[in-house]
Design a protein around this motif. Structure first.
Motif, PDB file in Angstrom:
ATOM      1  N   ILE A 144      57.397 -14.467  92.243  1.00 28.06           N
ATOM      2  CA  ILE A 144      56.884 -13.715  91.094  1.00 28.06           C
ATOM      3  C   ILE A 144      58.031 -13.181  90.247  1.00 28.06           C
ATOM      4  CG2 ILE A 144      55.629 -11.635  90.411  1.00 28.06           C
ATOM      5  CD1 ILE A 144      53.866 -12.076  92.929  1.00 28.06           C
ATOM      6  N   VAL A 145      59.028 -12.589  90.903  1.00 25.16           N
ATOM      7  CA  VAL A 145      60.181 -12.040  90.169  1.00 25.16           C
ATOM      8  C   VAL A 145      60.905 -13.148  89.412  1.00 25.16           C
ATOM      9  CG1 VAL A 145      62.423 -10.923  90.422  1.00 25.16           C
ATOM     10  CG2 VAL A 145      60.473 -10.081  91.727  1.00 25.16           C
ATOM     11  N   ALA A 146      61.115 -14.283  90.068  1.00 27.30           N
ATOM     12  CA  ALA A 146      61.811 -15.395  89.425  1.00 27.30           C
ATOM     13  C   ALA A 146      61.050 -15.881  88.199  1.00 27.30           C
ATOM     14  CB  ALA A 146      62.004 -16.542  90.417  1.00 27.30           C
ATOM     15  N   ARG A 147      59.731 -15.934  88.288  1.00 28.36           N
ATOM     16  CA  ARG A 147      58.906 -16.406  87.166  1.00 28.36           C
ATOM     17  C   ARG A 147      59.009 -15.440  85.984  1.00 28.36           C
ATOM     18  NH1 ARG A 147      54.329 -19.594  87.749  1.00 28.36           N
ATOM     19  NH2 ARG A 147      53.410 -20.128  85.741  1.00 28.36           N
ATOM     20  N   ASP A 150      62.323 -15.745  84.326  1.00 28.77           N
ATOM     21  CA  ASP A 150      62.429 -17.009  83.604  1.00 28.77           C
ATOM     22  C   ASP A 150      61.661 -16.978  82.284  1.00 28.77           C
ATOM     23  OD1 ASP A 150      63.114 -19.855  83.348  1.00 28.77           O
ATOM     24  OD2 ASP A 150      60.967 -20.199  83.697  1.00 28.77           O
ATOM     25  N   GLU A 151      60.484 -16.358  82.279  1.00 31.05           N
ATOM     26  CA  GLU A 151      59.600 -16.450  81.120  1.00 31.05           C
ATOM     27  C   GLU A 151      59.566 -15.214  80.239  1.00 31.05           C
ATOM     28  OE1 GLU A 151      55.679 -17.617  82.254  1.00 31.05           O
ATOM     29  OE2 GLU A 151      56.341 -19.470  83.226  1.00 31.05           O
ATOM     30  N   ARG A 152      60.011 -14.067  80.742  1.00 31.41           N
ATOM     31  CA  ARG A 152      59.816 -12.819  79.995  1.00 31.41           C
ATOM     32  C   ARG A 152      61.112 -12.043  79.776  1.00 31.41           C
ATOM     33  NH1 ARG A 152      55.626 -14.025  77.172  1.00 31.41           N
ATOM     34  NH2 ARG A 152      53.830 -14.683  78.439  1.00 31.41           N
ATOM     35  N   ARG A 153      62.205 -12.746  79.559  1.00 31.76           N
ATOM     36  CA  ARG A 153      63.483 -12.078  79.291  1.00 31.76           C
ATOM     37  C   ARG A 153      63.402 -11.188  78.048  1.00 31.76           C
ATOM     38  NH1 ARG A 153      67.890 -12.079  83.004  1.00 31.76           N
ATOM     39  NH2 ARG A 153      67.580 -13.911  84.327  1.00 31.76           N
TER      40      ARG A 153
END
Length: 445
Positions: free
Chosen positions: A255-258, A261-264
Motif C-alpha cells: 500500500i505504501v509503495a503504491r 508511486d502514484e500520489r507524490r
C-alpha cells in the motif's frame, strides 16, 4: 465548432493537457480563483482532475464573454475553449489561451474564502470543503489506498465475500453497537466487523476478504475515532498468527509503495515527509506484549508517560503512540492477555492466559491500524467462552457450526482505511480522510 460549449464533445480533462499542447480543447469545470490585469484575465479552472490557469485577452473574446468572466464568482461552473500551451510558471505547467467561454451557473458569495475558518465551520460546509486542494489531495490518496488494498488481495488469490451490514448479534457484545428496529419487533445491529462471516466464507473458499462500512457506537471524541468507517478484513483457512503478521507486513508495504508511486504530488501538497514512508519495508519489528509492557513502564519512569502501564491492561492511545514512536516502521505487538481480547481468539498453548492476537501500530505516533490474530478452532472452547461472556447462544449457533463441520486453524485481521490514510498523509485527525465524517456530535451534512 458552433453551438453550446456545454454540449461539446469530446471534452479534455486537465490531467491530460500534456497530450494536447498546441491543440484547441474544451475544458468543463468550476472557477477556482481569478485575478485581473487590466485587459487580461487569469481565471483558474478546476475540473476534478487538476487545476489549470487560463489566459483571457479582452481583444480575443466577445464583449459578452469578457463581461461574464470579469465578474464571475468563485466556484461558478463554466466551460472554456482555447489553445493549450506549455508554461513552466503556470500551475501544472500548462495554460489555456481562451477564445470562447460559456458560464453554466454564476455563483456568488461562496462561503469558504481564503481566510482562516474554524474546523466546525468547515465540517458544517464539508460538502463544499472537499473542493479544496488539501481535501482533494487527501481523498485522492484514499482512492489509491482502496485500489491498492483490492489489487493486493486479489493478486494474492483472496476472494471478495462481503459480509452483511445488518447483523443479529455482535462479535463482542452489543454495548458499542447501533441498534435498529428490524421487522416484527426484532432487533438488529449495524455491524462492527464482518469477521465472523469471513470465517464462514474462508471455510468455503480458503482465502477471503470483506470490505465495507463498519459502525462503532463508542462515545469517543479522539482524533482516531469515527462512528462510521471503512474496514478491509482478510481471513485465511489453515493459517496462524504468524501468517497474519507476515501478510500484514507485505500488505502495508504494498500500500505504501503504491501511494508513493502514484500520489507524490498530493503528498507534496500535504507537506508529507516521504522519506519516512520510503523506510517502510519488511521486516517489521515484532514485539511480545511482555516486552511492550516493559517499554511502557520504562517510559513512565523517564517521565515520557503520565500513567504507569500495568501488565494485563489494553493499550490506550498514549500507550500506542509512545510504542509506535520507538520504531521507524510499523511494529507488531502480539500475544495480549486473553482478558482484553475477543472471545473467539485462540489461546497461546504455552501460556493459556495469552491470546494469539496482534496489533500493528503505525510509526510516528499514529497507533493501531491493523488488529487481528488466530481464531479458536475448538468447539468446546468457544461454547465455554460464549457462556463466560454471557452471549446469547442461539445467535451464535451458526458460528459454532463452523467448528462442528471441518474446523481448521484459521486467522485474519482488519485494517481501518481512515487510520491508514491519516498515517500516509501525515494528518492529525481521521475526520479529513473520509468524504463525510460521522462522529459523536457530527451527523451532517
Amino acid at each position: 465548432m458552433k453551438g453550446s460549449l456545454l454540449s461539446f464533445k469530446p471534452q479534455v480533462y486537465i490531467k491530460d493537457l500534456s497530450r494536447h499542447v498546441g491543440e484547441e480543447v474544451v475544458i468543463k469545470g468550476w472557477l477556482y480563483n481569478s485575478r485581473s490585469s487590466g485587459k487580461i484575465l487569469f481565471p483558474q479552472l478546476r475540473d476534478g482532475t487538476g487545476i489549470v490557469q487560463c489566459v483571457v485577452l479582452k481583444s480575443a473574446v466577445s464583449p459578452e464573454v469578457w463581461e461574464a468572466l470579469d465578474h464571475l464568482g468563485q466556484e461558478s461552473s463554466l466551460v472554456v475553449r482555447g489553445k493549450v500551451r506549455e508554461d513552466a510558471r503556470a500551475p501544472g505547467g500548462y495554460e489555456i489561451e481562451v477564445t470562447d467561454a460559456e458560464v453554466v451557473q454564476a455563483a456568488t458569495g461562496y462561503p469558504i474564502t481564503p481566510k482562516e475558518h474554524g474546523v466546525e465551520f468547515l465540517l458544517d460546509h464539508r460538502h463544499l470543503w472537499i473542493r479544496s486542494r488539501r481535501q482533494h489531495a487527501i481523498l485522492k490518496v484514499r482512492h489509491t489506498v482502496v485500489r491498492a488494498v483490492r489489487d493486493f488481495l486479489d493478486q494474492e488469490g483472496f476472494i471478495l465475500c462481503d459480509a452483511p451490514i445488518l447483523t443479529p448479534a455482535a462479535c463482542e457484545g452489543t454495548t458499542t453497537l447501533f441498534e435498529v428496529d428490524y421487522f416484527e419487533d426484532e432487533k438488529a445491529y449495524l455491524t462492527q466487523s464482518g469477521q465472523l462471516y469471513n470465517e464462514a466464507t474462508a471455510a468455503a473458499f480458503g482465502r477471503v476478504y470483506c470490505f465495507g462500512p463498519t459502525f462503532r457506537a463508542e462515545k469517543s471524541k479522539t482524533r482516531r475515532h469515527l462512528t462510521e468507517f471503512w474496514m478491509v478484513e482478510p481471513e485465511m483457512a489453515y493459517a496462524t498468527i504468524d501468517d497474519v503478521m507476515e501478510l500484514s507486513e507485505r500488505f502495508l508495504t504494498a500500500i505504501v509503495a503504491r501511494v508513493l508511486d502514484e500520489r507524490r504530488e498530493e503528498l507534496k501538497l500535504l507537506e508529507r515527509d516521504t522519506a519516512k514512508l520510503e523506510r517502510i519495508a519488511p521486516p517489521f519489528p515484532r514485539l511480545h506484549y511482555d516486552e511492550a509492557v516493559r517499554i511502557l513502564q520504562e517510559g513512565h519512569e523517564r517521565g515520557a508517560l503520565e500513567d504507569r502501564f500495568e501488565w494485563g491492561g489494553d493499550f490506550g492511545a498514549p500507550d500506542e503512540t509512545y510504542l509506535s514512536q520507538q520504531f521507524e516502521k510499523p511494529v507488531m505487538v502480539h500475544r495480549f492477555p486473553a482478558a482484553v481480547k475477543a472471545f473467539y481468539m485462540a489461546r497461546d498453548p504455552e501460556r493459556p492466559e495469552l491470546a494469539l492476537g496482534v496489533d500493528v501500530l503505525a510509526p510516528e505516533g499514529y497507533g493501531e491500524i491493523i488488529g487481528g490474530g488466530e481464531r479458536a478452532a475448538s468447539l468446546e472452547f468457544l461454547e465455554e467462552q460464549i457462556r463466560e461472556h454471557n452471549l446469547p447462544r442461539e445467535a451464535f449457533e451458526w458460528y459454532l457450526d463452523l467448528r462442528r463441520y471441518g474446523s481448521v486453524p484459521h486467522a485474519g485481521f482488519g485494517m481501518g482505511i481512515e487510520r491508514c490514510v491519516a498515517w500516509l498523509c501525515g494528518i492529525e485527525h481521521v475526520r479529513e480522510t473520509i468524504p463525510f465524517p460521522r462522529m459523536l456530535y457530527r451527523l451532517r451534512p
